[in-house]
Design a protein around this motif. Structure first.
Motif, short mmCIF file in Angstrom:
data_model
loop_
_atom_site.label_atom_id
_atom_site.label_comp_id
_atom_site.label_asym_id
_atom_site.label_seq_id
_atom_site.Cartn_x
_atom_site.Cartn_y
_atom_site.Cartn_z
N LEU A 116 1.04 -1.57 0.07
CA LEU A 116 0.16 -0.08 0.13
C LEU A 116 0.89 1.34 -0.17
O LEU A 116 0.55 2.31 -1.12
CB LEU A 116 -0.93 0.26 1.51
N GLN A 117 2.00 0.98 0.77
CA GLN A 117 2.89 2.09 0.46
C GLN A 117 3.37 2.59 -0.54
O GLN A 117 3.91 3.38 -1.12
CB GLN A 117 3.78 2.51 1.46
N GLN A 118 4.10 1.23 -1.17
CA GLN A 118 4.45 1.93 -2.82
C GLN A 118 3.73 2.08 -3.64
O GLN A 118 3.73 3.21 -3.86
CB GLN A 118 5.39 0.32 -3.20
N LYS A 119 2.59 1.78 -3.35
CA LYS A 119 1.12 1.99 -4.16
C LYS A 119 1.08 3.51 -3.98
O LYS A 119 1.35 4.46 -5.32
CB LYS A 119 0.48 1.34 -4.32
N ARG A 120 0.96 4.20 -2.56
CA ARG A 120 0.82 5.40 -2.45
C ARG A 120 2.11 6.62 -3.17
O ARG A 120 1.50 7.60 -3.33
CB ARG A 120 0.48 5.41 -1.14
N GLN A 121 2.75 5.91 -3.32
CA GLN A 121 4.52 6.84 -3.22
C GLN A 121 4.06 6.34 -5.36
O GLN A 121 4.37 7.51 -5.75
CB GLN A 121 5.80 6.16 -2.84
N LYS A 122 4.30 5.45 -5.37
CA LYS A 122 4.06 5.45 -6.57
C LYS A 122 2.21 6.15 -7.36
O LYS A 122 2.83 7.56 -8.05
CB LYS A 122 3.26 4.00 -6.92
N GLU A 123 1.23 6.50 -6.02
CA GLU A 123 0.30 6.94 -7.41
C GLU A 123 1.11 8.84 -6.84
O GLU A 123 0.57 9.72 -7.28
CB GLU A 123 -0.76 6.81 -6.64
N GLU A 124 1.91 8.92 -5.55
CA GLU A 124 2.14 10.61 -5.74
C GLU A 124 3.02 10.93 -7.04
O GLU A 124 2.73 11.90 -7.03
CB GLU A 124 2.41 10.65 -4.08
N GLU A 165 3.32 9.16 -9.13
CA GLU A 165 2.56 9.28 -11.27
C GLU A 165 1.60 11.08 -11.19
O GLU A 165 1.58 11.99 -12.00
CB GLU A 165 1.54 8.40 -10.85
N ARG A 166 1.04 11.30 -9.81
CA ARG A 166 0.24 12.76 -9.80
C ARG A 166 1.74 13.98 -9.78
O ARG A 166 1.08 14.87 -10.78
CB ARG A 166 -0.14 13.13 -8.47
N GLU A 167 2.67 13.69 -9.03
CA GLU A 167 3.91 14.39 -9.35
C GLU A 167 4.11 15.25 -10.90
O GLU A 167 4.54 15.66 -11.76
CB GLU A 167 4.77 14.57 -8.20
N GLN A 168 4.65 13.52 -11.24
CA GLN A 168 4.58 13.73 -12.70
C GLN A 168 3.11 14.47 -13.00
O GLN A 168 3.91 14.98 -14.78
CB GLN A 168 5.19 12.25 -13.82
N GLN A 169 2.85 14.21 -13.72
CA GLN A 169 1.49 14.64 -14.15
C GLN A 169 1.51 15.82 -13.64
O GLN A 169 0.81 16.82 -15.20
CB GLN A 169 -0.38 14.04 -13.16
N LEU A 204 2.40 21.69 -15.86
CA LEU A 204 2.30 22.56 -16.18
C LEU A 204 3.42 23.30 -17.45
O LEU A 204 3.44 24.17 -18.04
CB LEU A 204 3.62 22.64 -14.33
N GLU A 205 4.08 22.15 -17.54
CA GLU A 205 4.90 21.91 -18.92
C GLU A 205 3.75 22.18 -19.92
O GLU A 205 5.16 22.92 -20.72
CB GLU A 205 5.69 20.60 -18.68
N ARG A 206 2.61 21.91 -20.21
CA ARG A 206 2.04 22.44 -21.30
C ARG A 206 1.68 23.45 -20.62
O ARG A 206 1.34 23.88 -22.08
CB ARG A 206 1.42 20.85 -20.66
N GLU A 207 0.96 23.89 -19.70
CA GLU A 207 0.60 25.21 -19.89
C GLU A 207 2.04 26.24 -20.01
O GLU A 207 1.10 27.21 -20.39
CB GLU A 207 0.11 25.41 -17.92
N LYS A 208 2.86 26.38 -19.63
CA LYS A 208 4.32 26.88 -20.25
C LYS A 208 4.28 26.82 -21.87
O LYS A 208 4.44 27.83 -21.93
CB LYS A 208 5.61 26.31 -19.34
#
Length: 170
Positions: free
Chosen positions: A137-145, A147-151, A156-160
């Motif tokens: 679960l911790q690894q899944k949350r970290q992965k989701e976080e 992925e969200r950070e990357q998203q 942000l890059e797309r907006e730029k």
């Protein structure tokens, strides 16, 4: 001459029969009076014969009684020894019962220990599974976080990139 044939005795017997005080025991004379005078009248041979007759009459019965008493005493000794052996057997039985009780108690506690060990192993397995699940679960949350950070970064890059840039004048 027999005791009844002596003239001295006949006289004393006649005097005793004639005196009513003697019959009733009202005489002033002591009971021991005349005993010493009677002693010389006793024939030694007669005493010896009477003694032998008395002994020969009672001795066989007494000897039988003695042998019977000896046999009874021996039987009593045998019975006492047998009784002591039986008592020791009962004591052994009681100690065996105590030992059996101890073994059954030991078996009971052994079963308790086995149950506790099984429960501990089951709890260990459950905690291990829970740790693995928590780690996943911790690894899944970290992965989701991540992925969200990357998203977010992509957004942000797309907006730029989408923001209008003033053109450069040359």
């Amino acid at each position: 001459m027999s005791v009844a044939e002596r003239p001295e005795e006949r006289e004393t017997a006649a005097a005793a029969a004639a005196s009513p005080e003697r019959w009733l025991g009202l005489s002033d004379a002591s009971p021991d009076e005349g005993v010493v005078e009677d002693l010389p009248l006793i024939d030694e041979k007669a005493v010896e014969q009477l003694t032998e007759g008395l002994i020969s009459h009672y001795l066989p019965d007494l000897q039988r009684s003695k042998s019977a008493l000896q046999e009874l005493t021996q039987n009593q000794v045998v019975l006492l020894e047998t009784l002591e052996q039986e008592i020791s057997k009962f004591k052994e039985c009681n100690s065996i019962l105590d030992i059996n009780a101890l073994f059954s108690e030991a078996k009971h506690y052994h079963n308790k220990l086995v149950n506790i060990r099984n429960e501990m192993m089951m709890l260990h397995e459950k905690t291990s599974k829970l740790k693995k699940r928590a780690l996943k679960l911790q690894q899944k949350r970290q992965k989701e976080e991540l992925e969200r950070e990357q998203q977010r970064e992509k957004e942000l890059e797309r907006e730029k990139q989408l923001t209008a840039k003033p053109a450069r004048r040359t």
